[in-house]
Design a protein around this motif. Structure first.
Motif, short mmCIF file in Angstrom:
data_model
loop_
_atom_site.label_atom_id
_atom_site.label_comp_id
_atom_site.label_asym_id
_atom_site.label_seq_id
_atom_site.Cartn_x
_atom_site.Cartn_y
_atom_site.Cartn_z
N SER A 38 0.83 -1.20 0.00
CA SER A 38 0.00 0.00 0.00
C SER A 38 0.87 1.26 0.00
O SER A 38 0.50 2.27 -0.60
CB SER A 38 -0.95 -0.01 1.19
N GLY A 80 -2.13 0.69 -12.47
CA GLY A 80 -2.17 0.33 -11.06
C GLY A 80 -3.58 0.00 -10.60
O GLY A 80 -3.79 -0.89 -9.78
N ARG A 123 1.85 1.77 -3.55
CA ARG A 123 0.74 2.32 -4.35
C ARG A 123 0.56 3.80 -4.07
O ARG A 123 0.37 4.60 -4.99
CB ARG A 123 -0.55 1.55 -4.05
N ALA A 164 3.27 -3.84 -8.01
CA ALA A 164 3.31 -2.57 -7.30
C ALA A 164 4.72 -1.99 -7.36
O ALA A 164 4.90 -0.78 -7.58
CB ALA A 164 2.84 -2.74 -5.86
N TRP A 223 5.81 1.34 -9.40
CA TRP A 223 6.43 2.42 -8.62
C TRP A 223 7.72 2.90 -9.29
O TRP A 223 7.95 4.09 -9.44
CB TRP A 223 6.69 1.97 -7.18
N THR A 225 3.28 5.66 -5.71
CA THR A 225 3.06 5.73 -7.15
C THR A 225 2.08 6.85 -7.48
O THR A 225 2.30 7.66 -8.39
CB THR A 225 2.50 4.38 -7.67
N GLU A 226 1.01 6.91 -6.69
CA GLU A 226 0.02 7.95 -6.92
C GLU A 226 0.62 9.34 -6.71
O GLU A 226 0.41 10.26 -7.50
CB GLU A 226 -1.17 7.72 -5.97
#
Lengths: 232, 332, 286
Positions: free
Chosen positions: B37, B237, B40, B165, B169, B43-44
């Motif tokens: 998480s 993603g 993620r 993930a 990333w 990445t966002e």
């Protein structure tokens, strides 16, 4: 009786100081001319009086009241009206509507569109035309008329003759004594030294933001004024 | 003749560089110390930061106020779903092609929209994004209004969910570093000066020989290509895309504008600071539903009115530090 | 054939309403040089207000204007006076960003209060009654909407050219600095302009709320319609705005006739085509 005065006025144009401790004074019933070369600070001086430029409260007095830094709409409500440089008519309004804009200060008095048309008969026939369709001279008349519609005690006149044909300038200059007789005092910014001396009672010459010569118009020698103008 | 040269504010320059290096190592190694998480979220954040850097370049430097960048985010997302998901193109080429498609589309779009000035361009770009949305929703091939899921088999070929993930990333990190480098080098070059001149006065700049149209188009193209890359990686993603989420003005433009304004418009560091603040706020306000956008809107308005230079502007005024030295000073 | 004629008439009739959306946007831009990105969300706020007034008080939907218009005027005046006046005269970004912020706040505020459900205002029997000419039937409600739109546009024209406030607004649009030297309080004038624009929005909000359903998220589509109409019609001409509204209405109706899903798309594409062919709009403003 002194009507409008500045006391050691400093003023800024953008980040530059344009006026350094300027003190001038206008008596009731007087025409005062401000002369000086381009960039000397004449327009900034007039703008400080009209409320376009922020200045210290105590630096400007009108009828013994401190009015420095008042918003422009408050200044005109007190009776100080302006004829801005370049006339700046409202270009999408008709001549008549431009004149009516002068009443926005809600000052009572004798001036109306009819009395303006009496003063400048040529405008009568142009009343429905747009401001942008007029010649320079006609625009100047509308700008003067518009300022008069505020029934002012003082008229601030920026660059009276700039960009106008000489005959038109003559016509307009001849109306100034008429206005004075009707009780309007005036401060006139003018670049032409001889004309300034002719039309005014008192002259201030500004150079680099400071007054470098002043006196009664009929007592000053043209050469002295011309020298002051060029800073010689 | 006196000898002038241009100097940049390079206070603490070595320190900043070492800091960047350490940070980079730390970020590259994220999959080894963070869980799924975290990756993620990171990445966002990287995607948002890349969008913010580009929007800042557009609005803060080139004076191109676009409210339509979601068009290119959406195009990027759909492109990668089509290329990698439907056509079986390998992952990395798919993502790069998604960016390319978005960038190429920006050329005709820009040529049409740059007929509109300032505020009018803003809404025009939004209309364009709506057109993209409506056209996408018409395409049965792309799943029409309900959108499409990324084929599970293809997704599995990138590894299990943790491996994916990590992979996404690293790609997102590469995209954001590329975005920052492009923006920084662009602004450092003479083109950067031309951009700022255009923003301040288009007419005067063109009078000095700046080709305003070409500069705007170049920036718009690059910003849109990056938006396409970001769309590609973020929707990969999520493994799901739909027209309303792909072309969402709030998600891809409103949030980004708030990030840039709060962080500092016209300052490269502003996007970084803004992104951090944005994600902190989002974390704190997560329980408040749509209040979070209301609060964000209020903060952005207050910033614009009371502190138009943004948070980084405030920091800069106090410390004179530039993480990305751009200010020029002429010295004798 | 008659179906097509029907469609086009319907497009013309809703075009009047689109012109009303645009009139407010155009007025604000004309006087303040600000493109109000919250325009659509303000219209939707008006619709929700009408909805609330109607459902709480149990009055006829048309009567809700008694509440909506003063409220909208006050809201417009306050937003301008308290917030937007601080951004007038700066460069193009601050007013855009601030109005965008307002748009997001309104949208999410409405979402919080009213949820994302579809709402619609009920005008009663007039909504289904229609006039029959041969094979063509025209709804009375559409006619009512169109007549209201024309009347309001004529009213705006009257205010602009025949009243003191109209004169002051035009003068301030020309040259705010000189208007101030004439004694105009420009901060007040700007706020009055926004209040007038919001009253027009309020009327269109009520009319549109019965035409089709709305949600808190309908604002942007209203804004885009208003904007497209302004660009199509050309700035600065209120009758141009009407023509712009009709053009967009007909384009949407025609698109919808070909395929119901193409309605909005057809409007946007008409806008792009006109932008390419005539960047200054069909009616070039002065």
């Amino acid at each position: 009786m002194t009507l409008l005065q500045t006391h050691n006025l400093d003023a800024y144009y953008l980040d530059f100081q344009a006026l350094y401790g300027v003190s001038i004074s206008l008596d009731a019933g007087q025409i005062v001319a401000i002369i000086g070369p381009n960039g000397a600070g004449k327009t900034t001086l007039l703008r400080s009086l009209a409320g376009w430029v922020p200045v210290e409260r105590e630096c400007v007095t009108f009828d013994d009241e401190s009015i420095g830094g008042f918003a422009a709409e408050k200044v005109v409500a007190l009776g100080i009206a302006s004829v801005p440089e370049g006339r700046r008519l409202f270009h999408s309004l008709s001549v008549e509507e431009n004149l009516l804009m002068g009443q926005e200060s809600n000052r009572s008095g004798d001036w109306s569109t009819d009395t303006v048309f009496d003063l400048f008969p040529v405008l009568q026939g142009l009343r429905k035309r747009r401001g942008s369709d007029l010649s320079g001279g006609e625009q100047q008349m509308v700008a003067i008329g518009r300022a008069l519609m505020a029934n002012p005690k003082v008229l601030l006149f920026d660059e009276l003759s700039l960009g106008l044909a000489p005959t038109i300038v003559g016509d307009i200059c001849r109306t100034l004594p008429v206005l004075r007789d009707k009780g309007v005092s005036m401060i006139v910014v003018e670049q032409d030294v001889r004309r300034a001396l002719d039309l005014s009672d008192y002259v201030y010459c500004i150079l680099e933001g400071k007054i470098n010569l002043e006196g009664e118009s009929n007592e000053l020698a043209f050469d002295d004024v011309a020298n002051a103008f060029f800073g010689v | 003749m006196p000898n002038y040269k241009i100097e940049r504010n390079e206070k603490y320059h070595t320190g900043v560089l070492i800091g960047f290096g350490v940070l980079l190592v730390f970020l590259v190694l994220l999959p080894f110390w963070g869980d799924k998480s975290t990756m993620r979220l990171a990445t966002e954040m990287a995607g948002y930061l890349a969008l913010a850097v580009m929007w800042n370049l557009l609005a803060g430097y080139a004076g191109v106020m676009s409210i339509g960048q979601q068009a290119f985010v959406g195009v990027g997302g759909y492109a990668v779903f089509t290329l990698a998901g439907l056509w079986g193109v390998p992952l990395i080429p798919s993502i790069l092609l998604a960016g390319l498609v978005a960038g190429l589309l920006a050329i005709p779009v820009g040529l049409i929209l740059f007929r509109l000035n300032g505020a009018y361009f803003a809404i025009g770009s939004w209309v364009m994004a709506e057109i993209f949305l409506l056209l996408t929703a018409q395409s049965d091939y792309l799943g029409a209004g309900s959108g499409m899921s990324f084929p599970t088999a293809v997704a599995k070929s990138f590894g299990n969910s943790t491996e994916r993930a990590a992979l996404f990333w690293w790609i997102a990190l590469a995209i954001v570093i590329a975005a920052l480098l492009i923006a920084y080098l662009w602004l450092r070059s003479s083109r950067g000066l031309a951009l700022t001149a255009m923003r301040d006065d288009e007419v005067a700049a063109s009078g000095l020989g700046v080709n305003v149209m070409r500069n705007k188009l170049q920036v718009f193209l690059v910003a849109s290509a990056v938006a396409g890359l970001v769309g590609a990686i973020l929707f990969l993603g999520k493994l799901r895309i739909s027209p309303t989420s792909a072309y969402d003005v709030n998600e891809w433009t409103a949030n980004i504008i708030f990030i840039v304004v709060i962080g500092g418009l016209g300052r490269l560091e502003g996007a970084v600071v803004g992104t951090i603040i944005f994600f902190l706020l989002r974390g704190f306000l997560a329980d408040f539903g749509s209040y979070y956008l209301i609060i964000l809107g209020l903060i952005a308005i207050l910033t614009m009115l009371k502190m138009p230079q943004g948070v980084w502007g405030l920091i800069y005024d106090k410390t004179q530090i530039e993480l990305f030295p751009l200010k020029r000073k002429i010295v004798n | 054939m008659s179906e097509l004629v029907n469609t086009i008439i319907q497009g013309i009739l809703i075009g009047g309403l689109y012109a009303l959306f645009a009139a407010g946007l155009s007025l604000v831009f004309g006087v303040m040089r600000v493109v109000n990105l919250a325009h659509g969300d303000l219209i939707v706020t008006g619709s929700f207000l009408a909805f609330t007034a109607t459902s709480i008080l149990g009055i006829h939907a048309a009567l809700s204007v008694v509440f909506v218009l003063p409220f909208m005027a006050l809201l417009g005046y306050s937003i301008q006076r308290a917030i937007l006046n601080r951004t007038v005269g700066t460069n193009v970004l601050p007013p855009l960003l601030v109005t965008f912020g307002i748009a997001i706040i309104l949208q999410n505020g409405l979402l919080q209060i009213f949820t994302a459900d579809d709402r619609k205002l009920d005008f009663g029997n007039i909504e289904i009654a229609s006039m029959q000419i041969g094979n063509i039937s025209i709804g009375w409600y559409s006619i009512l909407v169109f007549v209201c739109a024309i009347a309001i546009i004529a009213g705006l024209q009257f205010i602009s050219y025949k009243t003191r406030i109209g004169r002051v607004l035009r003068a301030t649009a020309d040259d705010p600095e000189v208007a101030q030297v004439m004694g105009v309080n420009t901060r007040h004038t700007f706020s009055v302009a926004m209040a007038i624009a919001m009253v027009v929005c309020g009327i269109s909000a009520v009319l549109f709320a019965a035409w089709t359903s709305f949600t808190p998220l309908s604002g942007p589509s209203r804004l885009l319609i208003a904007f497209e109409v302004v660009v199509i019609g050309g700035l600065g001409s209120i009758w141009g705005t009407l023509i712009g509204g009709l053009t967009l209405g007909v384009a949407q109706a025609f698109g919808g006739y070909l395929n119901p899903a193409w309605q909005m798309l057809a409007g946007h594409i008409a806008f792009i085509i006109i932008l390419v062919l005539r960047p200054a709009g069909i009616f070039k403003g002065q």
